[in-house]
Write an enzyme that holds these catalytic residues in place. Sequence first.
Site, mmCIF file in Angstrom:
data_model
loop_
_atom_site.group_PDB
_atom_site.id
_atom_site.type_symbol
_atom_site.label_atom_id
_atom_site.label_comp_id
_atom_site.label_asym_id
_atom_site.label_seq_id
_atom_site.Cartn_x
_atom_site.Cartn_y
_atom_site.Cartn_z
ATOM 1 N NE ARG A 117 -2.869 0.409 3.349
ATOM 2 C CZ ARG A 117 -2.105 0.594 4.442
ATOM 3 N NH1 ARG A 117 -1.355 1.673 4.569
ATOM 4 N NH2 ARG A 117 -2.105 -0.305 5.400
ATOM 5 C CE1 TYR A 133 -16.957 9.631 -16.304
ATOM 6 C CE2 TYR A 133 -16.555 9.756 -13.954
ATOM 7 C CZ TYR A 133 -16.841 9.010 -15.075
ATOM 8 O OH TYR A 133 -17.015 7.670 -14.974
ATOM 9 C CG ASP A 169 -10.463 15.085 -15.215
ATOM 10 O OD1 ASP A 169 -9.711 14.483 -16.009
ATOM 11 O OD2 ASP A 169 -11.523 14.600 -14.776
ATOM 12 C CE LYS A 187 -12.811 6.680 -18.304
ATOM 13 N NZ LYS A 187 -13.254 7.925 -17.699
HETATM 14 C C1 LIG Z 1 -13.684 8.365 -16.418
HETATM 15 C C2 LIG Z 1 -13.417 9.730 -15.942
HETATM 16 C C3 LIG Z 1 -13.207 10.008 -14.583
HETATM 17 C C4 LIG Z 1 -13.297 8.939 -13.521
HETATM 18 O O1 LIG Z 1 -12.286 8.003 -13.644
HETATM 19 P P1 LIG Z 1 -12.431 6.445 -13.235
HETATM 20 O O2 LIG Z 1 -11.142 5.877 -13.645
HETATM 21 O O3 LIG Z 1 -13.613 5.909 -13.963
HETATM 22 O O4 LIG Z 1 -12.663 6.441 -11.749
HETATM 23 C C5 LIG Z 1 -12.904 11.305 -14.232
HETATM 24 N N1 LIG Z 1 -12.845 12.293 -15.149
HETATM 25 C C6 LIG Z 1 -13.050 12.065 -16.456
HETATM 26 C C7 LIG Z 1 -12.954 13.190 -17.427
HETATM 27 C C8 LIG Z 1 -13.344 10.783 -16.900
HETATM 28 O O5 LIG Z 1 -13.575 10.570 -18.203
#
Ligand SMILES: *Cc1c(COP(=O)(O)O)cnc(C)c1O
Length: 384
Positions: free
Chosen positions: A51, A103, A175, A200
């Site tokens: 961890r 998101y 983000d 992604k």
């Molecule tokens: C998918 C996504 C998230 C969340 O991420 P996870 O890996 O699904 O927890 C946050 N911001 C954006 C822009 C996303 O596309």
Amino acid sequence: MSEKDLRFNSKTIHGGQQPDKAYGAVMPPIYQTSTYAQTTPGGHQGFEYSRSGNPTRTALENSLASIESGSYGLAFASGLAAMDAVIKLLEPGDEVVSTNDLYGGSYRLFKQVFEKYGIKFHFIGMQDLSFIESHINEKTALIWVETPTNPMMNVIDLKGVAHLAKKHQVLLAVDNTFATPYLQRPLEFGADIVMHSATKYLGGHSDVVVGALVVKDKDLADKLYFIQNASGAVCGPMDSFLVLRGIKTLHLRMQRHCENGKAIAAYLSNHPKIEKVYWPGLEDHPNHQIAKDQMKDFGGMISFVPKGSSFTDAVKIVENLKLFTLAESLGGVESLAGHPASMTHASIPKEEREKSGVVDALIRLSVGIEDVEDLIADLDQAIS
Ligand SMILES: *Cc1c(COP(=O)(O)O)cnc(C)c1O
């Protein structure tokens, strides 16, 4: 050659990476272990419990820091776990100014988890810097930006927002999931924290759920590491390996995502049955100039609204697609289509959703890296 001199494409492959010390393995081994032998109490080789740290995760964290032009990377169990760690820097009474069109899961985390701990979130349009500034007060601790936004593809001026954040001494987190560091590197514009859903584009193969943070400042890195270890939502060794492997082709994949995105945006814009196309590379996109200034290219995420369509018409189109898979998520090699109102953004109330343009007929595409002629043929049959 020092690592700092490497250009982006070289960093995706070599950034923060060294052959493994044990046998010279070129790819970091998957250290599938929870613990590490110690010679005397506390006598270990840098890792004591997975961890707190794991060599495969460290390799990923170093790669992330390198490609985002940061100094420290932290890998989490998911994108939302990474965001969760950022909000845990705050205290009850603090306020956050956030992009309104973001998101759906981020909105849910802010609104339904953290508001009850006394943190207040303002969800606002971020096209106008003075409008953002009017929401900053002495309680503001963080500005949260997503650009391009999801799913409306608005582009927010990162340099401008970073300037505001510095002026008012608040943290700026971005983000960067949609753009990836191939298209834009927020730390270079003055952001404090970059966040990714590595699920992604960074992973890129729809085979893993991982999150990431990258920062430059040592003090901030220490605080986030404390939370990562104390709360424990870490990225496992196998998932770290998969994302590392994905990052090595990030630049090649992004290049094709952008090329295909451009061709599909042009096709949709010229289609008589399409009302509106949202893609920052189109000249009539309201933020096209900012996109040109801060992004290398315009990406493979496109939203569009078919003419005179209802909720059910839009659902019908996405159901008719054959090569595009109807699925949540984005950023993989395969093309995906989604219906935000019933899928990714269903957790946002309808009035709130429509205020930012997420109407019932909106369709979102994550354009993959297939032959674009095949993708266009598929859209053609589904739309007509
Ligand atoms: C998918 C996504 C998230 C969340 O991420 P996870 O890996 O699904 O927890 C946050 N911001 C954006 C822009 C996303 O596309």
